[in-house]
Design an enzyme around this catalytic site. Sequence first.
Site, PDB file in Angstrom:
ATOM      1  N   ARG A  59     -28.012 -53.510 -33.092  1.00  0.00           N
ATOM      2  CA  ARG A  59     -28.580 -53.366 -31.748  1.00  0.00           C
ATOM      3  C   ARG A  59     -28.043 -54.429 -30.783  1.00  0.00           C
ATOM      4  NH1 ARG A  59     -34.505 -54.240 -29.635  1.00  0.00           N
ATOM      5  NH2 ARG A  59     -34.644 -52.662 -28.009  1.00  0.00           N
ATOM      6  N   HIS A  63     -26.694 -53.817 -27.012  1.00  0.00           N
ATOM      7  CA  HIS A  63     -27.314 -54.450 -25.835  1.00  0.00           C
ATOM      8  C   HIS A  63     -26.359 -55.406 -25.136  1.00  0.00           C
ATOM      9  CE1 HIS A  63     -31.874 -53.553 -26.318  1.00  0.00           C
ATOM     10  NE2 HIS A  63     -31.149 -52.517 -26.640  1.00  0.00           N
ATOM     11  N   ASN A  88     -35.203 -56.616 -24.113  1.00  0.00           N
ATOM     12  CA  ASN A  88     -34.871 -57.613 -25.138  1.00  0.00           C
ATOM     13  C   ASN A  88     -36.010 -58.555 -25.498  1.00  0.00           C
ATOM     14  OD1 ASN A  88     -32.148 -56.778 -25.407  1.00  0.00           O
ATOM     15  ND2 ASN A  88     -31.565 -57.977 -23.597  1.00  0.00           N
ATOM     16  N   HIS A 187     -30.528 -45.201 -34.733  1.00  0.00           N
ATOM     17  CA  HIS A 187     -31.954 -45.270 -35.069  1.00  0.00           C
ATOM     18  C   HIS A 187     -32.256 -44.697 -36.451  1.00  0.00           C
ATOM     19  CE1 HIS A 187     -33.324 -45.715 -30.579  1.00  0.00           C
ATOM     20  NE2 HIS A 187     -32.664 -46.759 -31.027  1.00  0.00           N
TER      21      HIS A 187
HETATM   22  C1  HEM Z   1     -30.327 -43.817 -26.347  1.00  0.00           C
HETATM   23  C2  HEM Z   1     -30.975 -44.806 -25.805  1.00  0.00           C
HETATM   24  C3  HEM Z   1     -31.711 -45.831 -26.607  1.00  0.00           C
HETATM   25  C4  HEM Z   1     -32.993 -46.221 -26.395  1.00  0.00           C
HETATM   26  C5  HEM Z   1     -33.934 -45.728 -25.315  1.00  0.00           C
HETATM   27  C6  HEM Z   1     -33.300 -47.199 -27.415  1.00  0.00           C
HETATM   28  C7  HEM Z   1     -34.509 -47.862 -27.530  1.00  0.00           C
HETATM   29  C8  HEM Z   1     -34.888 -48.623 -28.601  1.00  0.00           C
HETATM   30  C9  HEM Z   1     -36.192 -49.185 -28.782  1.00  0.00           C
HETATM   31  C10 HEM Z   1     -37.358 -49.056 -27.806  1.00  0.00           C
HETATM   32  C11 HEM Z   1     -36.207 -49.826 -29.960  1.00  0.00           C
HETATM   33  C12 HEM Z   1     -37.372 -50.576 -30.595  1.00  0.00           C
HETATM   34  C13 HEM Z   1     -37.385 -52.006 -30.108  1.00  0.00           C
HETATM   35  C14 HEM Z   1     -38.639 -52.745 -30.498  1.00  0.00           C
HETATM   36  O1  HEM Z   1     -39.657 -52.114 -30.773  1.00  0.00           O
HETATM   37  O2  HEM Z   1     -38.607 -53.989 -30.504  1.00  0.00           O
HETATM   38  C15 HEM Z   1     -34.893 -49.696 -30.535  1.00  0.00           C
HETATM   39  C16 HEM Z   1     -34.511 -50.216 -31.738  1.00  0.00           C
HETATM   40  C17 HEM Z   1     -33.241 -50.109 -32.257  1.00  0.00           C
HETATM   41  N1  HEM Z   1     -32.142 -49.560 -31.620  1.00  0.00           N
HETATM   42 FE1  HEM Z   1     -32.187 -48.440 -29.952  1.00  0.00          FE
HETATM   43  N2  HEM Z   1     -32.212 -47.382 -28.209  1.00  0.00           N
HETATM   44  C18 HEM Z   1     -31.207 -46.572 -27.762  1.00  0.00           C
HETATM   45  C19 HEM Z   1     -29.936 -46.500 -28.258  1.00  0.00           C
HETATM   46  C20 HEM Z   1     -29.462 -47.253 -29.319  1.00  0.00           C
HETATM   47  C21 HEM Z   1     -28.088 -47.376 -29.698  1.00  0.00           C
HETATM   48  C22 HEM Z   1     -26.923 -46.764 -28.941  1.00  0.00           C
HETATM   49  C23 HEM Z   1     -28.048 -48.162 -30.813  1.00  0.00           C
HETATM   50  C24 HEM Z   1     -26.852 -48.598 -31.613  1.00  0.00           C
HETATM   51  C25 HEM Z   1     -25.804 -47.849 -31.852  1.00  0.00           C
HETATM   52  C26 HEM Z   1     -29.397 -48.527 -31.125  1.00  0.00           C
HETATM   53  C27 HEM Z   1     -29.785 -49.267 -32.203  1.00  0.00           C
HETATM   54  C28 HEM Z   1     -31.087 -49.656 -32.460  1.00  0.00           C
HETATM   55  C29 HEM Z   1     -31.502 -50.261 -33.707  1.00  0.00           C
HETATM   56  C30 HEM Z   1     -30.623 -50.472 -34.925  1.00  0.00           C
HETATM   57  C31 HEM Z   1     -32.858 -50.566 -33.574  1.00  0.00           C
HETATM   58  C32 HEM Z   1     -33.758 -51.277 -34.591  1.00  0.00           C
HETATM   59  C33 HEM Z   1     -33.666 -52.768 -34.343  1.00  0.00           C
HETATM   60  C34 HEM Z   1     -34.479 -53.624 -35.284  1.00  0.00           C
HETATM   61  O3  HEM Z   1     -35.092 -53.127 -36.229  1.00  0.00           O
HETATM   62  O4  HEM Z   1     -34.489 -54.850 -35.055  1.00  0.00           O
HETATM   63  N3  HEM Z   1     -30.232 -47.988 -30.174  1.00  0.00           N
HETATM   64  N4  HEM Z   1     -34.104 -48.962 -29.681  1.00  0.00           N
END
Ligand code: HEM
Length: 323
Positions: A59, A63, A88, A187
Amino acid sequence: MKSLLIIFSLILCSSIITVRSQLTTDFYDNTCPNLLKIVRQEIKKAIENEMRMAASLLRLHFHDCFVNGCDASLLLDGSDGEKFAGPNLNSARGFDVVDTIKSAVESSCSGVVSCADILAITARDAVLLSGGPSWKVLLGRRDGLVANQTGANTGLPSPFETLDKTIEKFAAVGLNLTDVVSLSGGHTIGLAKCATFSQRLFNFSGTGAPDSTLETNMLSDLQNLCPTNGDGNKTTALDRNSTDLFDNHYFKNLLNGKGLLLSDQNLFSSDLAVSTTKTLVGSYSNDSSLFFNTFASSMINMGNISPLTGSAGQIRKNCRVVN
Ligand code: HEM
Ligand SMILES: *[C@@H]1O[C@H](CO)[C@@H](O)[C@H](O)[C@H]1NC(C)=O
Ligand SMILES: *[C@@H]1O[C@H](CO)[C@@H](O)[C@H](O)[C@H]1NC(C)=O
Ligand SMILES: *[C@@H]1O[C@H](CO)[C@@H](O)[C@H](O)[C@H]1NC(C)=O
Ligand SMILES: *[C@@H]1O[C@H](CO)[C@@H](O)[C@H](O)[C@H]1NC(C)=O
Ligand SMILES: *[C@@H]1O[C@H](CO)[C@@H](O)[C@H](O)[C@H]1NC(C)=O
Ligand SMILES: *[C@@H]1O[C@H](CO)[C@@H](O)[C@H](O)[C@H]1NC(C)=O
């Protein structure tokens, strides 16, 4: 004659710039031959310590790249930094692991490897070590001199927004529909807080009822986990089928109403999805290697967002501060 010379040198200069703006896989082969080994070893250790770290590190690259390009601007400390932007704050994690990797790299080849490139390699290794695809990481990015908190607040996609808005934010950094869907497949690993999806659980958009696209067993499970006025920091898996495994189950979930975030489920269930993203979700849910191959090329696309090259920016000694 003189003007011809000027034109000639202009052409020469611009062709040098063009060449330099191309990232390459062998950028550090002479200056830091063990780079990839060092990073891989550090990520292995970090993941052994905590499996979720793979997701958190993936992530970070995302970001970083969406804000002023892949320039490690996300890593800069300070109250005006991107770390304090909405998407973030209390959410992005793994900064200490990046410090550890950077130190290991510095002790082998000092002042040579950018923090932005470390994030790109780290993201690849995190995916691979979670069971996902591998790809050759393009390198040669340099580190930015400024953080952009406003850019992080406006440019990063939100879990609450509509599909057209998500698509728009990807398009703004040169990524297309294929990239939106395949990269959302990130995800398949990691966790999200109640605060990022609880708006779906009880009174969705003022309807007085939950989001009707959410599968009923998962709904009641999430309602128990995230009651109204409960702890918004509680977490659950983004892919409840296989939390730590990088696979295509994220897309199977969407077909079954088991996307956790509204922005996830939108890729399959929103009205706009029918004409844009729905078919891609179906294809990736059916064909794991199609997903893996597309994810890998979309990661390369994302890693190519506005890199600083040549003499732009700098190679930071400490990823948290400009030199
Ligand atoms: C399409 C739009 C996207 C939205 C709206 C989004 C939003 C989010 C949100 C809200 C979370 C949870 C954060 C939290 O609760 O602290 C999250 C987690 C995550 N996102 Fe996304 N995301 C998007 C795209 C992506 C992309 C493009 C990637 C990487 C290729 C990605 C990888 C991740 C990962 C791996 C997590 C888990 C992080 C952790 O467990 O620490 N996301 N995302
Ligand atoms: C911050 O990001 C915004 C949105 O991408 C951009 O318009 C602005 O120029 C950036 N500011 C700096 C200082 O880089
Ligand atoms: C998106 O771009 C890739 C090349 O990076 C291309 O293969 C793909 O077909 C494009 N997808 C759409 C929906 O235009
Ligand atoms: C749901 O939210 C709307 C708008 O915020 C509100 O008017 C309504 O009373 C709420 N319904 C329930 C059942 O809580
Ligand atoms: C989560 O925890 C942080 C830090 O302890 C706190 O500042 C924040 O308000 C909490 N967020 C939610 C949504 O409960
Ligand atoms: C994940 O999905 C597979 C195949 O549908 C199923 O066999 C397995 O029980 C599921 N695992 C979990 C933890 O839901
Ligand atoms: C998955 O593949 C099967 C067999 O090729 C096909 O019948 C089905 O329509 C596909 N499903 C989706 C969602 O694309």
